[in-house]
Scaffold this motif. Structure first.
Motif, PDB file in Angstrom:
ATOM      1  N   ASP A 468      48.172  42.874  34.127  1.00 40.54           N
ATOM      2  CA  ASP A 468      46.492  42.754  33.766  1.00 40.54           C
ATOM      3  C   ASP A 468      46.609  41.324  32.486  1.00 40.54           C
ATOM      4  O   ASP A 468      47.654  41.064  31.932  1.00 40.54           O
ATOM      5  CB  ASP A 468      45.833  42.917  33.352  1.00 40.54           C
ATOM      6  CG  ASP A 468      45.928  44.542  31.661  1.00 40.54           C
ATOM      7  OD1 ASP A 468      46.823  43.531  30.934  1.00 40.54           O
ATOM      8  OD2 ASP A 468      45.445  45.238  31.583  1.00 40.54           O
ATOM      9  N   SER A 503      44.992  46.687  44.610  1.00 40.41           N
ATOM     10  CA  SER A 503      43.640  46.391  44.051  1.00 40.41           C
ATOM     11  C   SER A 503      43.453  44.877  43.623  1.00 40.41           C
ATOM     12  O   SER A 503      44.430  45.326  42.569  1.00 40.41           O
ATOM     13  CB  SER A 503      42.736  47.793  42.971  1.00 40.41           C
ATOM     14  OG  SER A 503      43.571  48.163  42.472  1.00 40.41           O
ATOM     15  N   LYS A 505      40.640  44.127  40.079  1.00 40.64           N
ATOM     16  CA  LYS A 505      39.511  44.667  39.634  1.00 40.64           C
ATOM     17  C   LYS A 505      39.166  43.050  37.613  1.00 40.64           C
ATOM     18  O   LYS A 505      40.284  42.299  37.653  1.00 40.64           O
ATOM     19  CB  LYS A 505      39.891  46.259  38.617  1.00 40.64           C
ATOM     20  CG  LYS A 505      40.212  47.199  39.274  1.00 40.64           C
ATOM     21  CD  LYS A 505      40.333  48.487  38.810  1.00 40.64           C
ATOM     22  CE  LYS A 505      40.642  49.233  39.308  1.00 40.64           C
ATOM     23  NZ  LYS A 505      41.049  51.090  39.160  1.00 40.64           N
ATOM     24  N   THR A 506      37.788  42.852  37.985  1.00 46.58           N
ATOM     25  CA  THR A 506      37.653  41.967  36.479  1.00 46.58           C
ATOM     26  C   THR A 506      36.305  42.753  35.424  1.00 46.58           C
ATOM     27  O   THR A 506      35.437  43.508  36.194  1.00 46.58           O
ATOM     28  CB  THR A 506      37.428  40.751  37.398  1.00 46.58           C
ATOM     29  OG1 THR A 506      37.260  40.378  36.221  1.00 46.58           O
ATOM     30  CG2 THR A 506      36.050  40.421  37.821  1.00 46.58           C
ATOM     31  N   GLU A 507      36.565  42.406  34.627  1.00 52.34           N
ATOM     32  CA  GLU A 507      35.280  42.709  33.692  1.00 52.34           C
ATOM     33  C   GLU A 507      35.168  40.891  32.517  1.00 52.34           C
ATOM     34  O   GLU A 507      36.037  40.250  32.187  1.00 52.34           O
ATOM     35  CB  GLU A 507      35.532  43.756  32.689  1.00 52.34           C
ATOM     36  CG  GLU A 507      35.800  45.001  33.591  1.00 52.34           C
ATOM     37  CD  GLU A 507      36.411  46.054  32.328  1.00 52.34           C
ATOM     38  OE1 GLU A 507      36.299  45.893  31.209  1.00 52.34           O
ATOM     39  OE2 GLU A 507      36.821  47.340  32.293  1.00 52.34           O
ATOM     40  N   PHE A 526      30.982  43.647  36.478  1.00 48.22           N
ATOM     41  CA  PHE A 526      31.930  44.454  36.742  1.00 48.22           C
ATOM     42  C   PHE A 526      32.217  44.086  38.242  1.00 48.22           C
ATOM     43  O   PHE A 526      31.519  44.701  38.428  1.00 48.22           O
ATOM     44  CB  PHE A 526      31.554  45.790  36.149  1.00 48.22           C
ATOM     45  CG  PHE A 526      31.709  45.878  34.776  1.00 48.22           C
ATOM     46  CD1 PHE A 526      32.912  46.866  34.120  1.00 48.22           C
ATOM     47  CD2 PHE A 526      30.413  46.294  34.335  1.00 48.22           C
ATOM     48  CE1 PHE A 526      32.746  47.138  32.572  1.00 48.22           C
ATOM     49  CE2 PHE A 526      31.039  46.423  32.642  1.00 48.22           C
ATOM     50  CZ  PHE A 526      31.463  46.542  32.304  1.00 48.22           C
ATOM     51  N   GLY A 528      35.367  44.821  41.409  1.00 48.27           N
ATOM     52  CA  GLY A 528      37.123  45.289  42.086  1.00 48.27           C
ATOM     53  C   GLY A 528      36.345  45.637  43.511  1.00 48.27           C
ATOM     54  O   GLY A 528      35.638  45.304  44.615  1.00 48.27           O
ATOM     55  N   GLU A 529      37.958  45.527  44.172  1.00 46.54           N
ATOM     56  CA  GLU A 529      37.979  45.671  45.332  1.00 46.54           C
ATOM     57  C   GLU A 529      39.424  46.428  45.964  1.00 46.54           C
ATOM     58  O   GLU A 529      40.702  46.775  45.171  1.00 46.54           O
ATOM     59  CB  GLU A 529      38.491  44.598  45.997  1.00 46.54           C
ATOM     60  CG  GLU A 529      38.673  44.572  47.465  1.00 46.54           C
ATOM     61  CD  GLU A 529      37.191  44.886  48.448  1.00 46.54           C
ATOM     62  OE1 GLU A 529      37.341  44.977  49.701  1.00 46.54           O
ATOM     63  OE2 GLU A 529      36.384  44.300  48.518  1.00 46.54           O
ATOM     64  N   ARG A 540      34.146  48.501  46.752  1.00 47.21           N
ATOM     65  CA  ARG A 540      34.006  47.583  46.342  1.00 47.21           C
ATOM     66  C   ARG A 540      32.868  47.565  45.701  1.00 47.21           C
ATOM     67  O   ARG A 540      31.900  48.546  45.823  1.00 47.21           O
ATOM     68  CB  ARG A 540      34.086  46.738  47.329  1.00 47.21           C
ATOM     69  CG  ARG A 540      33.504  45.444  47.643  1.00 47.21           C
ATOM     70  CD  ARG A 540      33.340  44.442  48.072  1.00 47.21           C
ATOM     71  NE  ARG A 540      33.977  43.925  49.630  1.00 47.21           N
ATOM     72  CZ  ARG A 540      34.031  44.878  51.418  1.00 47.21           C
ATOM     73  NH1 ARG A 540      32.848  45.296  51.767  1.00 47.21           N
ATOM     74  NH2 ARG A 540      35.415  44.912  51.625  1.00 47.21           N
TER      75      ARG A 540
END
Length: 745
Positions: A468, A503, A505-507, A526, A528-529, A540
């Motif tokens: 990350d 996975s 994910k992002t913010e 927010f 993600g997948e 998702r």
């Protein structure tokens, strides 16, 4: 597949993470090194009387650090009230004097609270000390104007405070006409100093003032939520001839309890007397050796009730057992590969912890009598089997480094669980962290595992990887993470609840500053997948969000989770589960010291039958102070599922808890815990057999007298009842007493 094969597989998986690494690397701006700050400590010439007043001659001649900077709510602005810090030392201890001037001293908030409950809703001073100079780990020491203490450790790698460890230190406050002050005495034996001790230590001092809004100031320039605290710590110079700390502490205990249990028949009585001991030995400044024999953890704490009727994965519990708390900052890794609550019933344990400027390490081994559960993770749910007796061993090492005007660390971890029946589980991992500057961070971890489960008659091997990146300058925030865990991965010394997925994910958000009720208003996103190992989509979401913080230390969150999809079974449906989520918390005042409310409504899934349902959940936490010596904390959690078509209820769950504390003196408290959980299923809505009703209740009343670390007496009573449809009630009552005393040799 052996470990080498897994490492080759991990290299293949690394392609999944290139996007995350590249995105953050492009966005993370390298910042110049912070300006150097330094405070000189001076040697004591006479005895210091710990009364909080800083009136001895040595305090008057000591250099002063007073350039405090506000970082909440106004970031990096000059402090509104003056704060002064001085430092003295002798052969035995470091002395820290903090003087806080206040334009409205009548507003100073000084409640009675328990040890380690000194938070932002009280005036307090906090001293952070990095004992090794590596700027990766710090010990912190707190005091409020009532004289209540708190302490713990800070892990720079994950940005977490841990209040679990307790250190031997003293801090005494004094009320003054124009504010308050405090004197800290921190023995060198309590600080994890290497030998020889570094010529310079680094430190940070926080001052907290809860007024109409929470005001937090520090002696160094920090943002509201910096990604690196210790990067800008002030240097402490002038130290000389520090001792090579060592010592031996023995904490024996004796406990007695009498219990009565009834389950559908005559009551069974049991009377038990037990004894054991904890041992802490510091053979040198760098090493701490701990051992425990027949530790007693059973009666003093109750785990908070949790709703679990509609969960697919195992739930975690907080670690409260003293033996497992030394070196907990080293246990933290991106994938969370150490979960000491997996050690259910220890007979004995031993641990060695090493800290120096160049290396941190810990080794823990415990004989576990078992009786709990071995978690069996999979893509869509966690299963479990009975846990037998075993030996749990964990080894962790971490080394800091500096490169390209930044800093970081590299580490490795080995974990082994060997069972009496011949089963075994082993994992090995490497991890790395790099901080180009105070606003950015990159992390990665790669793991391989091998499992031989004689109970299930199955052998498996697997691997996991995580990377990350974070960029946060107080206005802009970007976080991107990717992970991959193969179906055969398992770690019995951890709480890995889900495997067989990949996975991303992002913010991201951008904050707007205001000088009003809201200090920051931050719109964000927010997303993600999650993909199962076979490529099928398992989850998702794309969620806009609005976050704000403001007066009374309040935080507010609103998330319209309209683009939310989930699959709860490999052959199940792809569900659209839109909900609206909201959360708010803050410190309204002295009588209502803390309030938290959380709610979510919309569409969910009944995971028992993979059917869509209407979802409603709510949580409420209130901390009230009806009297200066009384504290009541109320918790309520509610969860409901209704049928989409008929609106008839399918599942109803509720959890209630009341914790009441009476402060008799600074050493004597009376604590009441009352809690209740209930889960109801509407059998008419299911074609398969379900449990219509389960509920449990517990009551605990404990008197505690604490004279210091390891020196305490507890006397209490507990009563619990567990009920389930079609089964006899289980009722247990217990009276217990426990006494422990610490000896320093």
């Amino acid at each position: 597949m052996n470990f080498c094969s897994h490492l080759r597989a991990l290299r293949r998986d690394a392609s999944h993470f290139r996007l995350a690494s590249a995105t953050v690397a492009l966005s993370a701006c390298l910042i110049p090194p912070p300006p150097a700050f330094a405070l000189q400590a001076i040697a004591l010439t006479d005895r210091i009387s710990l009364d909080g007043r800083l009136d001895e001659a040595d305090w008057q001649r000591a250099p002063v650090s007073s350039n405090f900077i506000e970082n909440m709510p106004r970031e990096k602005q000059p402090a509104r009230d003056r704060t002064e810090v001085r430092m003295l030392f002798d052969h035995d201890a470091l002395y820290v004097g903090v003087r806080g001037f206040d334009a409205a001293p009548a507003s100073i908030h000084a409640p009675f609270v328990r040890r380690d409950k000194v938070f932002g809703n009280q005036d307090n001073f906090i001293v952070w000390i990095d004992p090794t100079g590596a700027r990766k780990f710090a010990q912190f020491f707190r005091v409020n104007p009532r004289g209540v203490l708190a302490d713990g450790v800070w892990n720079e790698d994950n940005g977490e405070e841990d209040f679990s460890p307790d250190f031997d230190f003293e801090a005494v406050p004094a009320s003054l006409p124009d504010g308050w002050s405090a004197e800290f005495r921190i023995p060198w034996a309590s600080l994890r100093l290497p030998h020889p001790a570094p010529e310079k230590l680094s430190f940070i001092v926080f001052r907290n003032q809860p007024r109409d809004t929470r005001i937090r100031t520090t002696n160094v320039p920090l943002g509201r939520d910096p990604s690196c605290f210790l990067c800008v710590a002030e240097e402490l110079t002038g130290l000389a001839d520090l001792p090579r700390t060592s010592g031996l502490t023995l904490v024996p205990y004796v406990a007695a309890n009498s219990s009565r249990t009834r389950e559908g028949g005559p009551s069974e009585r049991e009377h038990k007397f037990s004894a054991g001991a904890d041992i802490k030995w510091r053979p040198s400044s760098e090493w701490v050796l701990d051992a425990t024999f027949r530790p007693d953890f059973s009666q003093l704490e109750l785990d908070a009730p949790q709703l679990k009727g509609n969960t697919r994965f195992a739930l975690s519990l907080a670690e409260k057992r003293p033996f497992f708390l030394e070196g907990t900052d080293l246990y933290s890794t991106p994938l969370g590969l150490i979960y000491t609550r997996s050690i259910t019933d220890p007979l004995w344990g031993a641990r060695a912890t090493y800290r120096s400027e160049k290396l941190d390490a810990t080794v823990l081994t415990v004989r576990d009598r078992g009786g709990g559960w071995v978690i069996l993770p999979s893509t869509y749910y966690s299963d479990a089997r009975d846990q037998g007796a075993s030996q749990a061993t964990i080894a962790r090492v971490r080394a800091p480094y500096a490169a390209w005007d930044g800093s970081g660390s590299v580490g490795a971890l080995l974990s082994d669980r060997s069972y009496e029946d011949g089963s075994s589980n082993r994992t090995a991992s490497v991890d790395a962290l790099f901080k180009p500057g105070n606003e950015s961070r990159l992390r990665a971890q790669f793991v391989g595992s091998e499992t031989d489960d004689r109970v299930l008659r199955a052998k498996s091997s697997g691997h996991a990887a995580y990377v990350d990146g974070l960029y946060d300058d107080g206005v802009r925030h970007l976080w991107l993470a990717a992970s991959s865990i193969s179906p055969g991965f398992r770690s019995d010394n951890a709480l890995i609840t889900q495997t067989g997925y990949q996975s991303l994910k992002t913010e991201l958000w951008h904050c707007i500053k205001y000088d009003a009720f809201f200090d920051n208003v931050c719109p964000g996103l927010f997303a993600g997948e999650i993909h199962a190992w076979n490529g099928a989509s398992a989850g998702r979401w794309v969620t806009p969000a609005l976050f704000a913080n403001g007066a009374r230390n309040s935080e507010w969150m609103l998330q319209p989770r309209w683009v939310n999809y989930a699959r709860v079974d490999a052959a199940g449906q792809w569900h659209h589960t839109p909900t609206l989520y909201a959360r708010a918390e803050g410190n309204p005042g002295e009588r209502l010291a803390y309030a938290y409310i959380e709610a979510e409504v919309g569409r969910g899934v009944d995971v028992a039958v993979d059917q869509p349902a209407r979802l409603a959940s709510a949580s409420l936490v209130l901390n009230t102070r009806p009297h200066p010596r009384a504290e009541l904390e109320w918790k309520w959690n509610e969860f409901r599922l209704n049928d989409v078509n008929t609106q008839r209820w399918r599942l109803q769950e509720r959890a209630l808890q009341l914790v009441g504390i009476g402060y008799i003196t600074a050493q004597d408290t009376l604590r009441l815990i009352a809690q209740h959980t209930r889960s109801l299923r509407n059998a008419a809505m299911y074609t398969t057999a379900v449990q219509p009703r389960t509920q449990s209740s517990a009551l605990s009343l404990v008197f505690s007298h604490k004279r210091g670390l390891g020196r305490e007496f507890n006397l209490g009573i507990t009563h619990s009842r567990t009920q389930a449809s079609g089964q006899p009630d289980r009722v247990t009552s217990e009276v217990f007493a426990k006494f422990s005393w610490a000896f320093s040799l």
